[in-house]
Each structure stands twice: as C-alpha cells, then as structure tokens.
Design an enzyme around this catalytic site. Structure first.
Site, PDB file in Angstrom:
ATOM      1  N   ARG A   1      -5.315   9.394 -10.670  1.00 25.66           N
ATOM      2  CA  ARG A   1      -6.087   9.978  -9.776  1.00 25.66           C
ATOM      3  C   ARG A   1      -5.311  10.044  -8.611  1.00 25.66           C
ATOM      4  O   ARG A   1      -4.303   9.727  -8.357  1.00 25.66           O
ATOM      5  CB  ARG A   1      -7.054   8.275  -9.169  1.00 25.66           C
ATOM      6  CG  ARG A   1      -8.375   8.857  -7.567  1.00 25.66           C
ATOM      7  CD  ARG A   1      -6.816   8.219  -6.603  1.00 25.66           C
ATOM      8  NE  ARG A   1      -8.005   8.003  -5.597  1.00 25.66           N
ATOM      9  CZ  ARG A   1      -7.685   8.072  -4.440  1.00 25.66           C
ATOM     10  NH1 ARG A   1      -6.054   7.196  -4.353  1.00 25.66           N
ATOM     11  NH2 ARG A   1      -8.617   7.774  -3.181  1.00 25.66           N
TER      12      ARG A   1
ATOM     13  N   SER B   1       0.596  -0.880   0.065  1.00 22.17           N
ATOM     14  CA  SER B   1       0.071  -0.122  -0.046  1.00 22.17           C
ATOM     15  C   SER B   1       1.078   1.408  -0.028  1.00 22.17           C
ATOM     16  O   SER B   1       0.334   1.923   0.140  1.00 22.17           O
ATOM     17  CB  SER B   1      -0.998  -0.275   1.454  1.00 22.17           C
ATOM     18  OG  SER B   1       0.010   0.059   2.407  1.00 22.17           O
TER      19      SER B   1
ATOM     20  N   THR C   1      -6.172   7.648   6.465  1.00 23.51           N
ATOM     21  CA  THR C   1      -5.886   6.491   6.048  1.00 23.51           C
ATOM     22  C   THR C   1      -7.326   6.534   5.281  1.00 23.51           C
ATOM     23  O   THR C   1      -7.928   6.348   6.415  1.00 23.51           O
ATOM     24  CB  THR C   1      -5.327   5.455   6.817  1.00 23.51           C
ATOM     25  OG1 THR C   1      -5.373   4.657   7.211  1.00 23.51           O
ATOM     26  CG2 THR C   1      -3.643   5.459   6.652  1.00 23.51           C
ATOM     27  N   GLY C   2      -7.453   5.085   5.116  1.00 20.94           N
ATOM     28  CA  GLY C   2      -8.842   5.127   4.105  1.00 20.94           C
ATOM     29  C   GLY C   2      -9.316   5.528   2.945  1.00 20.94           C
ATOM     30  O   GLY C   2      -8.058   5.781   2.496  1.00 20.94           O
TER      31      GLY C   2
HETATM   32  N1  ASP Z   1      -6.584   7.730   1.494  1.00 20.86           N
HETATM   33  C1  ASP Z   1      -5.515   6.633   0.726  1.00 20.86           C
HETATM   34  C2  ASP Z   1      -5.929   7.044  -0.583  1.00 20.86           C
HETATM   35  O1  ASP Z   1      -7.269   7.104  -0.839  1.00 20.86           O
HETATM   36  C3  ASP Z   1      -5.395   5.289   0.849  1.00 20.86           C
HETATM   37  C4  ASP Z   1      -5.633   4.915   2.115  1.00 20.86           C
HETATM   38  O2  ASP Z   1      -4.948   5.507   3.107  1.00 20.86           O
HETATM   39  O3  ASP Z   1      -5.905   3.215   2.021  1.00 20.86           O
HETATM   40  O4  ASP Z   1      -5.336   7.166  -1.356  1.00 20.86           O
END
Ligand code: ASP
Length: 371
Positions: free
Chosen positions: A249, A94, A272-273
């Site tokens: 994106r 990630s 995060t998220g």
């Molecule tokens: N927040 C990050 C994004 O939307 C991804 C993540 O944290 O999982 O790019």
C-alpha cells in the site's frame, strides 16, 4: 529603490507596466519590467513531531532546518537534514527507523521532495531497508530523470547510490506492537473479511486507548516546508505510512500533489493523516493552486478541507454525526513567508520555526470535536 521590493510594490509595478502596455499598444510607454523576487520572511513549518523528536541530539527538525537555511544552505538540503532527525529517532513510530510496519511486519517507507527554484522533484514508495527515505527521494531528484521509484527498484537504486540496506527496520518496540496487533486480529490465522475488518478497527481503538499506539500514529508522517529570505521554497514529506497496511500500500506522502506540492513562485503545502482522502482530492496541489489564485495559506487549506469533506460519502468513512471519521492535517507556506497549519478537526498543533525560535502553534480547523 533597493534591489528588493516588497510584494505590494512588485505587484503595483507589474500592474502599472502591463496597463501602460495595454493602453499604448506599443512598448514605448513601458519601462522595462524587472522581475524581482519579493523578500520573504524566512520560516519552516512541519507536523508537530518536527518540534518534538531530537534523536538524542539538541535540535528538533524545524530548528535544524531553520538554522541551516539561515546559514545559507540550500533550502531542500536544510529541510531533509531536519527530517532525518525524526526518521532516525526510534521513538517516532510513524517515520523511518522504528516506524510501525505493514501487516506482514515489514517496515515500508514513502517519501517525496520538491525543490521550488530548481523545479525538480523526487520520490520513493514502499521502500524497505533504508532508514532515511527522504535522502533516497532527494537522490531520485538529483541523479535521475524520474520522479518516483517504488519497491524493489527503489531499494536497488538506493543500494547503487551507496545507501546501507538493512534487513529489518523494526525496533524491538515496533515489532512488539506488530506482534500484539497480529495476536489480537488474527488469532486463528484468518477470520472472514467482515470480522477481520471489524476486528482491525476494534483493536486499533483498544491499542490507542491502552496507550500502545499514539492515536495519530495509526497514521503519522513528517511534512516539512521552508522558505528562505530570498523567497526560495522547498518541501519534504516522509513516512512509514498507515500502520499495519496491506503490504505494498502506498499513501499520499510520495505522490506529488497529494502528500506534498511546491510551486516555486507561489508556495508549498504538505500533509499528514489519512492518505487515501488526500490522494482522492490531490489536496496539496489544490491548496497551492488556491494560493496561486490569491488565497492566504489558511483560507487555501480550509477550502480544500471542505472539498475533502464533500468527497467523503462512504458510510464506513463517516462518524455518527455524518462527518469524516479520520484526521487530515495540512502545513502551508507562501512565497512571502506567511504560513498556516490547518486540520480537518480541532485540537491539533503544528511546528513553526522563525527568527523568534521554534514552537508548536494551534492549527486552524474546519470541524469541531473529534473524528
Ligand atoms: N499520510 C500518510 C499515509 O497515508 C500517513 C500519515 O500521515 O499519517 O501514508
């Protein structure tokens, strides 16, 4: 009184001074108001991957950051050195090297950094070819008059700053996962948009169920925030973003106020998220603002989770219970070293490192169950 006073003492002293000024109308009654920063309990918090991955070494991100911070390093230098471990570890799909690529199979990375005491910030978005985007974000902070560089320009800047540009940041593993996704979603090149989006959702769920993707790492990121004993606060967020995203994106991670916000006098929050939900609410900024108005890190973040829930009304973003069908997590510290990990849904953990050592702690949550 020694050179340090505790926050209550500081607030009391400050209040007494302003009251006497207000009553007297003249400065004569007021002792000089000495602005002393209150002592903080040093702490580093991060998403859970900050106390999981070691990239073959002995320390996790929060351990490294905390150790450097306590050794007198600049707080931001310490945090970035910590997240570099996760960026470079091919096992975390990630973040950085080995992050899951976009829909064209290209790894595009986002990152931001904020320095509380210096009141400076830097970020990069959709950066290709550099394993450690957080270091490029820090170079933006240190070397430019700007806060955000994107795409080709960000890469050119990185090259000019001496970063090695690699043609491809995929690992065999991340490329294999992308190929599997491509094979499943695009067997005849293109489906009609509705079937394609249905297929994407189905395939994500299948790949998670079959253990080919970590459920949390359809999204995934590391945010890491720290405060030292002097009350100096910094933060960093770095990510490969949403897996299989439309090329170009950009999520919340490199956007100040969304994936990260630091107010050097108040605290830091990062996330995060699902970045889109966070971008819409500028959640990290709101959390820090809530703390500025006196809220504890936990209450500040729960309040913002409520706001995000309220802002989520599109049917495609709601589960059968009418609640958001995505996860979002916040990592929050204030200038005293109080901290919280808060997520939309229960069952998440976050990483903490204090003088008592590094550990994963359960996050507070707004909603029960799963997205
Ligand atoms: N927040 C990050 C994004 O939307 C991804 C993540 O944290 O999982 O790019």
């Amino acid at each position: 009184m020694g050179s340090r006073i505790n926050r209550r003492g500081f607030v009391r002293a400050g209040t007494a001074a302003s009251v006497s000024l207000a009553i007297g109308g003249k400065a004569e009654a007021a002792a000089p108001q000495v602005m002393q920063r209150s002592a903080a309990t040093p702490v580093v918090v991060s998403s859970d991957n900050g106390n999981v991955y070691r990239n073959g070494g002995s320390q996790t991100a929060v351990e490294k950051s905390f150790q450097m911070m306590m050794g007198g390093s600049d707080v931001l230098d310490a945090l970035v050195a910590g997240v570099n471990i996760v960026e470079l570890d091919p096992l975390d799909t990630s973040v950085g090297y080995g992050g899951l690529p976009n829909a064209d199979g290209v790894v595009q990375l986002d990152s931001s950094v904020m320095h509380g005491p210096k009141k400076r910030a830097g970020g990069v978005a959709a950066l290709e070819g550099v394993r450690t985007p957080s270091l490029v974000a820090k170079a933006v902070l240190e070397q430019t008059d700007h806060h955000l560089l994107v795409g080709e320009g960000a890469q050119r800047f990185a090259r000019n700053m001496g970063f090695a540009i690699e043609p491809d940041l995929n690992t065999e593993r991340s490329r294999g996962r992308w190929l599997e996704w491509k094979r499943r979603t695009d067997p005849l090149h293109y489906l009609d948009p509705k079937s394609r989006s249905d297929a994407e959702c189905r395939v994500r769920a299948e790949m998670v169920a079959e253990g080919l993707m970590d459920g949390r790492h359809q999204y995934g990121t590391i945010n890491c925030d720290g405060v030292n004993a002097k009350g100096e606060i910094c933060g960093v967020t770095t990510t490969s973003g949403l897996a299989w995203k439309i090329p170009g994106r950009v999520g919340d991670s490199p956007i100040l106020g969304a994936g990260l916000y630091v107010n050097g006098e108040v605290g830091a929050a990062g996330s995060t998220g699902r970045g889109e939900a966070n971008l819409f609410s500028l959640a990290s900024y709101q959390i820090v603002e809530n703390m500025r108005l006196g809220m504890h890190p936990k209450d500040a973040a729960i309040d913002v989770c409520r706001r995000i829930q309220k802002n989520t009304i599109e049917k495609r973003l709601l589960n059968d219970g009418g609640h958001p069908n995505f996860g979002l997590e916040f990592y929050v510290i204030n200038a005293r070293g109080q901290y919280a990990g808060v997520s939309l849904y229960e069952g998440q953990r976050f990483a903490v490192c204090t003088e008592q050592g590094a550990r994963l702690e359960p996050m507070e949550s707004l909603l029960s169950g799963k997205p």
